[in-house]
Scaffold this motif. Structure first.
Motif, PDB file in Angstrom:
ATOM      1  N   ASP A 164       0.802  -1.196   0.029  1.00  0.00           N
ATOM      2  CA  ASP A 164      -0.038  -0.048   0.029  1.00  0.00           C
ATOM      3  C   ASP A 164       0.695   1.316   0.037  1.00  0.00           C
ATOM      4  O   ASP A 164       1.853   1.153   0.911  1.00  0.00           O
ATOM      5  N   HIS A 165       0.478   2.136  -0.875  1.00  0.00           N
ATOM      6  CA  HIS A 165       1.021   3.463  -0.828  1.00  0.00           C
ATOM      7  C   HIS A 165       0.368   4.317   0.420  1.00  0.00           C
ATOM      8  O   HIS A 165      -0.570   3.907   0.919  1.00  0.00           O
ATOM      9  N   ALA A 166       1.260   5.204   1.212  1.00  0.00           N
ATOM     10  CA  ALA A 166       0.762   5.487   2.187  1.00  0.00           C
ATOM     11  C   ALA A 166      -0.622   6.589   1.822  1.00  0.00           C
ATOM     12  O   ALA A 166      -0.717   7.162   0.813  1.00  0.00           O
ATOM     13  N   VAL A 167      -1.568   6.649   2.814  1.00  0.00           N
ATOM     14  CA  VAL A 167      -2.550   7.486   2.709  1.00  0.00           C
ATOM     15  C   VAL A 167      -2.464   8.974   2.643  1.00  0.00           C
ATOM     16  O   VAL A 167      -1.669   9.631   3.539  1.00  0.00           O
ATOM     17  N   PRO A 226      -7.766  10.864   4.432  1.00  0.00           N
ATOM     18  CA  PRO A 226      -8.551   9.678   4.644  1.00  0.00           C
ATOM     19  C   PRO A 226      -9.658   9.233   3.630  1.00  0.00           C
ATOM     20  O   PRO A 226      -9.935   8.093   3.494  1.00  0.00           O
ATOM     21  N   GLU A 227     -10.306  10.370   3.122  1.00  0.00           N
ATOM     22  CA  GLU A 227     -11.487  10.151   2.335  1.00  0.00           C
ATOM     23  C   GLU A 227     -10.936   9.499   0.889  1.00  0.00           C
ATOM     24  O   GLU A 227     -11.883   8.895   0.230  1.00  0.00           O
ATOM     25  N   GLY A 264      -8.441   7.166   0.686  1.00  0.00           N
ATOM     26  CA  GLY A 264      -7.909   5.800   1.069  1.00  0.00           C
ATOM     27  C   GLY A 264      -6.833   5.598   0.433  1.00  0.00           C
ATOM     28  O   GLY A 264      -5.895   6.763   0.118  1.00  0.00           O
ATOM     29  N   VAL A 265      -6.311   4.402   0.291  1.00  0.00           N
ATOM     30  CA  VAL A 265      -5.026   3.981  -0.497  1.00  0.00           C
ATOM     31  C   VAL A 265      -4.964   4.372  -1.791  1.00  0.00           C
ATOM     32  O   VAL A 265      -5.733   3.956  -2.598  1.00  0.00           O
ATOM     33  N   PRO A 266      -4.067   5.343  -2.440  1.00  0.00           N
ATOM     34  CA  PRO A 266      -4.067   5.748  -3.650  1.00  0.00           C
ATOM     35  C   PRO A 266      -3.738   4.708  -4.734  1.00  0.00           C
ATOM     36  O   PRO A 266      -4.212   4.524  -5.841  1.00  0.00           O
ATOM     37  N   SER A 274       5.974   4.955   1.283  1.00  0.00           N
ATOM     38  CA  SER A 274       5.298   4.318   2.512  1.00  0.00           C
ATOM     39  C   SER A 274       6.330   4.386   3.496  1.00  0.00           C
ATOM     40  O   SER A 274       7.356   4.707   3.386  1.00  0.00           O
ATOM     41  N   TRP A 310       1.775  12.976   1.787  1.00  0.00           N
ATOM     42  CA  TRP A 310       1.550  11.928   2.640  1.00  0.00           C
ATOM     43  C   TRP A 310       2.554  12.202   3.781  1.00  0.00           C
ATOM     44  O   TRP A 310       2.270  11.377   4.679  1.00  0.00           O
TER      45      TRP A 310
END
Length: 204
Positions: A98-101, A104-105, A107-109, A127, A146
């Motif tokens: 996962d890429h860092a968020v 929050p809205e 999500g994971v890019p 990340s 991020w």
């Protein structure tokens, strides 16, 4: 092994006459693309992958499924978390997914893999995913939409590394770069190198 930092998140490693290029993006200097025996890409954002300039290289590319779909190139090999492989004579292991968020809205890019080369140099992409072993040189992101300073310091403290090198720094002024020497180095508890683009260090 020789490590050369280029602009932002791009790093070149050289060993036994072979060159491994990591995350050559749109901010990377032309010199970064002059020679590569293999290319590693952590994720699909353009500051980490410049598709147009990659077309001029003949080197094989190892990356995520998202990047592979965008490149649509037979030279590409898809790799994922937990896989070990060889690229131009370098041993590589992938970590995380996962890429860092950023918000929050949102999500994971996208998918993101950290890359451990020769059990010595670790590049986390976008990340703070940690490798499962000690490393010689930990590449620490120090800016970005991020980015979080507490998370970066905790990452620098937690990864058992002999030294750290700041990357992902195109958004920082000279003042910001100087601050990271203090926070990632001194507060992070590891010797810190704030390399300028084109500057190299030897890893013993």
């Amino acid at each position: 092994m020789k490590l050369t930092k280029f602009a932002h998140a791009c790093v070149r490693l050289e060993k036994d006459g072979k060159v491994l290029l990591i995350d050559p993006g749109v901010f990377s200097e032309s010199a970064a693309f002059e020679q590569a025996d293999a290319v590693l890409i952590t994720h699909e954002h353009p500051d980490h992958v410049d598709a147009e300039r990659l077309k001029r290289l003949q080197a094989p590319i190892f990356t995520t499924a998202g990047v592979a779909a965008g490149l649509d190139d037979e030279r590409v090999t898809v790799v994922a978390d937990g896989q070990s492989f060889e690229a131009a004579g370098f041993t590589v292991r992938a970590y995380g997914k996962d890429h860092a968020v950023i918000l929050p809205e949102l999500g994971v890019p996208c998918e993101n893999i950290g890359l451990l080369i020769e059990d010595a140099v670790y590049h986390p992409g976008d990340s703070f995913t940690q490798p499962d072993r000690e490393v010689h040189t930990n590449l620490v992101p120090i800016s970005g939409p991020w980015f979080s300073l507490p998370s970066a310091v905790e990452y620098a403290r937690s990864v058992k590394a002999q030294q750290t090198v700041g990357i992902h720094n195109a958004l920082l002024s000279d003042v910001g770069l100087g601050m990271m020497q203090r926070w990632i180095g001194e507060a992070g508890g590891r010797p810190y190198h704030g390399l300028t683009p084109g500057q190299s260090i030897e890893l013993s």
